[in-house]
Design a protein around this motif. Structure first.
Motif, PDB file in Angstrom:
ATOM      1  N   ARG A 280      -4.763  -5.714 -15.612  1.00 51.72           N
ATOM      2  CA  ARG A 280      -3.884  -5.359 -16.718  1.00 51.72           C
ATOM      3  C   ARG A 280      -2.452  -4.816 -16.416  1.00 51.72           C
ATOM      4  O   ARG A 280      -1.765  -4.401 -17.046  1.00 51.72           O
ATOM      5  CB  ARG A 280      -4.601  -4.154 -17.442  1.00 51.72           C
ATOM      6  CG  ARG A 280      -4.648  -2.713 -16.955  1.00 51.72           C
ATOM      7  CD  ARG A 280      -5.411  -1.935 -17.790  1.00 51.72           C
ATOM      8  NE  ARG A 280      -5.691  -0.702 -17.133  1.00 51.72           N
ATOM      9  CZ  ARG A 280      -5.600   0.522 -17.741  1.00 51.72           C
ATOM     10  NH1 ARG A 280      -5.181   0.581 -18.807  1.00 51.72           N
ATOM     11  NH2 ARG A 280      -5.716   1.816 -17.190  1.00 51.72           N
ATOM     12  N   GLY A 281      -2.169  -4.724 -14.886  1.00 49.42           N
ATOM     13  CA  GLY A 281      -0.706  -4.549 -14.617  1.00 49.42           C
ATOM     14  C   GLY A 281       0.127  -5.595 -15.004  1.00 49.42           C
ATOM     15  O   GLY A 281      -0.101  -6.704 -15.100  1.00 49.42           O
TER      16      GLY A 281
ATOM     17  N   LEU B  71      -5.211  -2.916  -4.446  1.00 50.56           N
ATOM     18  CA  LEU B  71      -4.957  -1.478  -4.683  1.00 50.56           C
ATOM     19  C   LEU B  71      -4.242  -1.058  -6.042  1.00 50.56           C
ATOM     20  O   LEU B  71      -4.813  -0.055  -6.422  1.00 50.56           O
ATOM     21  CB  LEU B  71      -4.110  -1.028  -3.256  1.00 50.56           C
ATOM     22  CG  LEU B  71      -3.851   0.479  -3.178  1.00 50.56           C
ATOM     23  CD1 LEU B  71      -5.346   1.170  -3.152  1.00 50.56           C
ATOM     24  CD2 LEU B  71      -3.000   0.835  -2.002  1.00 50.56           C
ATOM     25  N   PRO B  72      -3.169  -1.721  -6.465  1.00 52.49           N
ATOM     26  CA  PRO B  72      -2.629  -1.349  -7.799  1.00 52.49           C
ATOM     27  C   PRO B  72      -3.807  -1.238  -8.822  1.00 52.49           C
ATOM     28  O   PRO B  72      -3.665  -0.162  -9.451  1.00 52.49           O
ATOM     29  CB  PRO B  72      -1.848  -2.579  -8.020  1.00 52.49           C
ATOM     30  CG  PRO B  72      -1.204  -3.082  -6.752  1.00 52.49           C
ATOM     31  CD  PRO B  72      -2.558  -2.903  -5.986  1.00 52.49           C
ATOM     32  N   ALA B  73      -4.451  -2.314  -9.073  1.00 52.53           N
ATOM     33  CA  ALA B  73      -5.608  -1.888 -10.185  1.00 52.53           C
ATOM     34  C   ALA B  73      -6.512  -1.124  -9.910  1.00 52.53           C
ATOM     35  O   ALA B  73      -6.864  -0.423 -10.828  1.00 52.53           O
ATOM     36  CB  ALA B  73      -6.478  -3.466 -10.404  1.00 52.53           C
ATOM     37  N   ALA B  74      -7.080  -0.823  -8.487  1.00 54.95           N
ATOM     38  CA  ALA B  74      -7.911   0.201  -8.162  1.00 54.95           C
ATOM     39  C   ALA B  74      -7.447   1.483  -8.534  1.00 54.95           C
ATOM     40  O   ALA B  74      -8.118   2.537  -9.340  1.00 54.95           O
ATOM     41  CB  ALA B  74      -8.396   0.238  -6.814  1.00 54.95           C
ATOM     42  N   VAL B  75      -6.187   1.998  -8.285  1.00 41.88           N
ATOM     43  CA  VAL B  75      -5.550   3.271  -8.552  1.00 41.88           C
ATOM     44  C   VAL B  75      -5.416   3.338  -9.978  1.00 41.88           C
ATOM     45  O   VAL B  75      -5.439   4.148 -10.632  1.00 41.88           O
ATOM     46  CB  VAL B  75      -4.369   3.437  -7.645  1.00 41.88           C
ATOM     47  CG1 VAL B  75      -3.518   4.325  -8.177  1.00 41.88           C
ATOM     48  CG2 VAL B  75      -4.438   3.388  -6.419  1.00 41.88           C
TER      49      VAL B  75
ATOM     50  N   ALA C  55       0.861  -1.244   0.041  1.00 39.26           N
ATOM     51  CA  ALA C  55       0.091   0.016   0.023  1.00 39.26           C
ATOM     52  C   ALA C  55       0.889   1.349   0.090  1.00 39.26           C
ATOM     53  O   ALA C  55       0.585   2.065  -0.838  1.00 39.26           O
ATOM     54  CB  ALA C  55      -0.800   0.075   1.302  1.00 39.26           C
ATOM     55  N   ALA C  56       1.890   1.311   0.783  1.00 41.13           N
ATOM     56  CA  ALA C  56       2.855   2.504   0.870  1.00 41.13           C
ATOM     57  C   ALA C  56       3.535   2.836  -0.579  1.00 41.13           C
ATOM     58  O   ALA C  56       3.562   3.871  -0.689  1.00 41.13           O
ATOM     59  CB  ALA C  56       3.608   2.428   1.924  1.00 41.13           C
ATOM     60  N   ALA C  57       4.082   1.550  -0.915  1.00 38.06           N
ATOM     61  CA  ALA C  57       4.677   1.655  -2.400  1.00 38.06           C
ATOM     62  C   ALA C  57       3.727   2.400  -3.491  1.00 38.06           C
ATOM     63  O   ALA C  57       4.041   3.159  -4.192  1.00 38.06           O
ATOM     64  CB  ALA C  57       5.305   0.218  -2.912  1.00 38.06           C
ATOM     65  N   ILE C  58       2.369   2.042  -3.560  1.00 36.78           N
ATOM     66  CA  ILE C  58       1.374   2.313  -4.593  1.00 36.78           C
ATOM     67  C   ILE C  58       1.244   3.790  -4.205  1.00 36.78           C
ATOM     68  O   ILE C  58       1.336   4.744  -5.120  1.00 36.78           O
ATOM     69  CB  ILE C  58       0.321   1.594  -4.452  1.00 36.78           C
ATOM     70  CG1 ILE C  58       0.755   0.131  -5.024  1.00 36.78           C
ATOM     71  CG2 ILE C  58      -0.985   2.167  -5.358  1.00 36.78           C
ATOM     72  CD1 ILE C  58       0.702   0.499  -6.700  1.00 36.78           C
TER      73      ILE C  58
END
Length: 376
Positions: free
Chosen positions: A190-191, A147-151, A85-88
């Motif tokens: 798609r990441g 989180l990565p996909a949501a952002v 989470a912190a990295a994203i």
């Protein structure tokens, strides 16, 4: 003026990333097509430097959202979720790095009724953290994996995420099915993900064995050796660009001694530059040799610590014999013990096995150290 050769610097300046244009172009094409990649290899061969340069390139060329997570000594699944989470969040807003201390659980709980607010994409991050910290560990991990996909969807930007020392996750609580959750969440998005691992056989097994959840999830792309000619051009250009002429044959001799190993070669070049006067001077064979000796002494301390940390009873005896081109034999040791130790040395990235019953040192300077010729 004396040239600067960066050691232990990340991200590495692009001009100091030697001989990696080919693999970087290949990696960039793969990840921008949504393909995840595994890069196994011993420590200090340049995996992280390549990964950070890749993140810089895809951010520039495709406006990708990039993030990097170092999993070395990742204690538990909750820590994994927090790191992700912190990295994203840092990838979305670089200011987040200055506020990461506020993500500590105790701090978050203390801010429940505080007026302090930190907003990223309109989300009150501290209060979001307070809420998700109340979740059980499995659900917390699910949120972090989503989180990565949501952002990415919110920003309409592709995501490229690096996980360094990925094999460390194999030691986490198996009941939570970390790898199963990763595949379940990520195969729908798609990441692209770049997995780095210093314990080659272990990290390969996570993606190569059909019984593993991440089977064939990532392409295996080994990091090739840096061509000697690339090192020679770099050394000559770097010194002469700073007004320090290089004697003929010196770059070739240095690269031969280091084997072109990324960290060791840069360490030697750094030591050579320290041997030059501040206003610059010629890089002669004598200066190069003195720099090599200085670097070998420094590296000797690294090598000694690594050998002691291996936890393999026969490691030193076998390494010394291999360094001196002697048969792999130790008195009072069985053939199975010797085999287990050599396999362990390969797994730990000390040795590599180019073909059956043939072992070579990943770092030629380690062999030189064990022969007692220099640095000891």
């Amino acid at each position: 003026m004396v040239p600067i050769f960066p050691v232990d610097v990340l991200p590495l300046p692009s001009e100091d990333l030697v001989g990696r244009d080919g693999i970087l172009s290949d990696l960039e094409r793969r990840v921008l097509q949504g393909q995840s990649v595994l890069i196994p290899g011993p420590r200090r061969v340049g995996k992280s430097a390549v990964a950070f340069e890749l993140l810089r390139r895809v951010a520039d060329s495709a406006n990708a959202l990039t993030a990097s997570v170092d999993l070395f000594e990742c204690g538990d699944v909750r820590e994994l979720a927090r790191k992700m989470a912190a990295a994203i969040l840092a990838g979305v807003d670089p200011r987040w790095r200055r506020l990461q201390l506020k993500t500590d659980r105790a701090m978050a709980e203390g801010l429940r009724n505080s007026e302090v607010a930190v907003s990223v994409l309109g989300l009150d991050v501290l209060r979001w953290i307070y809420r998700v910290e109340r979740l059980d560990t499995g659900e917390l991990l699910d949120r972090a994996l989503d989180l990565p996909a949501a952002v990415s969807d919110r920003l309409r930007r592709p995501t490229v995420m690096v996980f360094d020392e990925f094999q460390e996750l194999a030691a986490l609580d198996p009941s939570l099915g970390v790898f199963k959750r990763m595949r379940a969440h990520w195969q729908r998005t798609r990441g692209a993900y770049l997995f780095l691992g210093s314990q080659g056989s272990l990290v390969r097994s996570l993606f190569a064995q059909s019984r593993m959840p991440l089977y064939r999830f990532a392409d295996l792309v080994p990091l090739p050796r840096i061509p000697a000619d690339d090192w020679v051009r770099y050394i000559t250009h770097k010194f002469e660009g700073a007004g320090c002429p290089v004697s003929p044959g010196v770059p070739e001799e240095l690269v031969q001694r280091t084997g072109g190993h990324a960290f060791d070669t840069m360490k030697v070049l750094q030591a050579v530059s320290r041997r030059l006067p501040r206003e610059g001077g010629a890089v002669t064979r004598d200066v190069a040799w003195l720099g090599y000796v200085d670097a070998a002494r420094d590296l000797g301390r690294y090598f000694e610590t690594e050998i002691q940390a291996l936890g393999l009873k026969l490691s030193r005896a076998l390494l010394v014999r291999l360094a001196n081109n002697q048969p792999l034999y130790v008195s009072d040791a069985s053939s199975s013990q010797i085999h287990q130790t050599t396999q362990g040395l390969v797994t730990q990235g000390i040795l590599e096995r180019p073909r059956p019953r043939r072992y070579e040192f990943v770092e030629p300077m380690l062999a030189e150290y064990l022969r007692g010729r220099i640095g000891s």
